[in-house]
Design an enzyme around this catalytic site. Structure first.
Site: not given
Ligand code: VAH
Length: 317
Positions: A35, A143, A54, A12
């Site tokens: 990749i 994350y 990669n 994106q």
């Molecule tokens: C997500 N678009 O939703 C990403 C981003 C701040 C959000 O890190 O995981």
């Protein structure tokens, strides 16, 4: 910045950042790293060199740096928040083992490195409104864990080895070019597609859930501008809060409805993404970015909506 490697150039952010760098830094080379299965196509492929890159293959990255005399690496390889919850070990491998490969190559070959962080680096104990630049960061998603670790490791390589690492904490990013995949904020992109296609939007995030959001042109400007900033004025490096707008689903729905009066929304809350969204701040304080390197957004919800609808009509209809 002259010769640049964009890792994750078909994602994106990467798909638009690569084209922007090629347009604006015409004196050098911008290599599109990809990749297998995510090969560059169309203008991205035709407008400049592309290489298999990669992040989990350090030699592959090092060979590209040597071949093109790379001085700056944009490391955009990541699984977004919702996907990372489904594949936590893969997320850790890409985001952390991949990152240390990049930082080691950068240390040996004297490259600058941009690895984005995110509002996802904050957690439920972080102050939610006007989130400070320096505050508690105990995210509850994989994350977020990788993003905090990314910030710390990038700062470590700067302080210990002098690697020129810089970063911003991106809000949810909204664009019409490349769809995001597996993010908690993806609803803010998908809602525009539904409106332009004349469909009811089924929203996975509950009304009243505020999150920082940003239009892609502003995000790309931030990614370029921070790497061009005079390092003498940088008090922070990894990673700067940058903000432009904060909204919840009903807010963006009402703005789109000004263009499509019959547009409808209903809610089917996704518990995974809702739990992630509930752990994130409502709006960040980006005073440090504005002071240290002149960050300033250009779009707000009204102007972003006008531009999104204009371009999606061309793309979809
Ligand atoms: C997500 N678009 O939703 C990403 C981003 C701040 C959000 O890190 O995981």
């Amino acid at each position: 910045m002259k010769n640049i490697l964009v890792i994750g150039s078909t994602g994106q952010i990467g798909s638009e950042l690569t084209m922007k760098l090629r347009r604006e830094l015409s004196g050098g080379t911008t290599v599109a790293g990809y990749i297998p299965g995510s090969e560059p196509k169309g203008k991205l492929l035709e407008s400049g060199p592309a290489e298999l890159a990669n992040v989990c293959n350090a030699k592959q990255i090092a060979d590209i740096v040597d071949k093109y005399d790379i001085d700056t690496i944009y490391n955009l390889a990541a699984l977004l928040s919702a996907t990372a919850e489904r594949k936590p070990l893969m997320a850790w491998d890409i985001q952390m083992n991949g990152l240390i490969n990049i930082l080691e190559v950068a240390r040996e070959k004297h490259c600058a490195v941009f690895t984005p962080s995110s509002i996802g680096s904050f957690g439920p104990d972080t102050p939610r409104d006007n989130t400070p630049q320096d505050t508690i960061q105990r995210p509850t998603s994989m994350y977020g864990v990788t993003k905090v670790a990314t910030e710390l490791l990038s700062d470590y390589y700067y302080h210990k080895y002098g690697v020129d690492t810089r970063s911003v904490r991106f809000p949810g990013l909204i664009s019409y070019t490349t769809l995001p995949g597996g993010g908690t904020t993806d609803y803010a992109v998908e809602i525009y597609y539904a409106a332009v296609k004349g469909e009811e939007f089924v929203c996975p995030i509950a009304p009243g859930t505020f999150m920082d959001m940003m239009y892609m042109p502003d995000a790309l400007n931030a990614a370029v501008r921070i790497m061009q900033a005079d390092p003498r004025y940088l008090v922070h490096r990894n990673s700067f809060n940058i903000a432009s707008m904060s909204f919840e689903p009903e807010t963006i729905y009402r703005e789109i409805k000004k263009h499509y009066p019959d547009f409808k929304i209903r809610y089917e809350v996704d518990p995974v993404r809702q739990a992630i969204a509930d752990s994130w701040p409502n709006k960040m304080d980006d005073t440090c970015a504005r002071k240290e390197w002149g960050w300033i957004p250009r779009y707000n919800l009204e102007t972003m909506t006008q531009d999104m609808i204009l371009h999606l009509k061309e793309k979809l209809l």
